[in-house]
Design an enzyme around this catalytic site. Sequence first.
Site, PDB file in Angstrom:
ATOM      1  N   PRO A  11      56.537 -27.287 101.243  1.00  0.00           N
ATOM      2  CG  PRO A  11      54.743 -27.081 102.696  1.00  0.00           C
ATOM      3  CD  PRO A  11      56.053 -27.784 102.528  1.00  0.00           C
ATOM      4  CG  ASN A  12      53.197 -22.976  99.529  1.00  0.00           C
ATOM      5  OD1 ASN A  12      52.460 -23.186  98.576  1.00  0.00           O
ATOM      6  ND2 ASN A  12      52.826 -23.149 100.780  1.00  0.00           N
ATOM      7  NE  ARG A  19      55.586 -18.847 100.144  1.00  0.00           N
ATOM      8  CZ  ARG A  19      55.993 -19.652 101.117  1.00  0.00           C
ATOM      9  NH1 ARG A  19      57.092 -20.368 100.985  1.00  0.00           N
ATOM     10  NH2 ARG A  19      55.322 -19.732 102.241  1.00  0.00           N
ATOM     11  CE1 TYR A  24      59.295 -17.130 103.578  1.00  0.00           C
ATOM     12  CE2 TYR A  24      57.449 -16.547 102.164  1.00  0.00           C
ATOM     13  CZ  TYR A  24      57.929 -17.054 103.349  1.00  0.00           C
ATOM     14  OH  TYR A  24      57.060 -17.490 104.319  1.00  0.00           O
ATOM     15  CG  ASN A  76      62.748 -23.820 104.181  1.00  0.00           C
ATOM     16  OD1 ASN A  76      61.793 -23.918 104.944  1.00  0.00           O
ATOM     17  ND2 ASN A  76      63.019 -22.709 103.499  1.00  0.00           N
ATOM     18  CB  ALA A  79      53.478 -24.149 106.208  1.00  0.00           C
ATOM     19  CD  GLU A 100      63.953 -25.142 112.283  1.00  0.00           C
ATOM     20  OE1 GLU A 100      64.630 -25.013 113.323  1.00  0.00           O
ATOM     21  OE2 GLU A 100      62.733 -24.945 112.226  1.00  0.00           O
ATOM     22  CG  HIS A 102      63.007 -21.504 108.721  1.00  0.00           C
ATOM     23  ND1 HIS A 102      61.954 -22.185 108.155  1.00  0.00           N
ATOM     24  CD2 HIS A 102      63.266 -22.107 109.895  1.00  0.00           C
ATOM     25  CE1 HIS A 102      61.584 -23.153 108.963  1.00  0.00           C
ATOM     26  NE2 HIS A 102      62.370 -23.140 110.024  1.00  0.00           N
ATOM     27  NE  ARG A 109      57.066 -14.393 108.107  1.00  0.00           N
ATOM     28  CZ  ARG A 109      56.865 -15.267 107.124  1.00  0.00           C
ATOM     29  NH1 ARG A 109      57.779 -16.211 106.894  1.00  0.00           N
ATOM     30  NH2 ARG A 109      55.779 -15.199 106.383  1.00  0.00           N
TER      31      ARG A 109
END
Length: 144
Positions: A11-12, A19, A24, A76, A79, A100, A102, A109
Amino acid sequence: MPQTVFVLNGPNLNLLGTREPEIYGSATLDDIAGMLEDRARELGLEIDLRQSNHEGHLVDWLHEAQAVGAKAVLLNAGAFTHTSVALHDAIKAIRTPVIEVHLSNPHTREAFRHTSYVGMAAKATIAGFGALSYLLALEGAYRL
Ligand code: DQA
């Protein structure tokens, strides 16, 4: 036939480029796809990059990666990384190695990003290098 590496984005991530660029970066998902395709060509691999805002699509695509004999999955999950037992189980359910990925480093964070249901099931994790995280993950996938 070149082996395929699935690059699955949650998502996103369709909004990459605009964004929260301070977190990012300014590369879009298309930019990342282009960068991965260039390197994959050199490595004799093929990239199948997809994005969805829906958890079930990501589960289906993990199953598909195994069904079509993909070499690896770069995931990725956005969320969903921090919430999805379904993705955790899907990674465990397939033999295809999942890496994985990111852009940011979730561990530096908010506390809610410190748990990764994806990372608990994945073969490896690359995080914190911005768009380069994807390229480093591809290098790793190639060497598997
Ligand atoms: C992300 C990190 C996640 O915590 C966040 O929800 C994202 C992007 C990253 O690539 O840094 O959507 O996966």
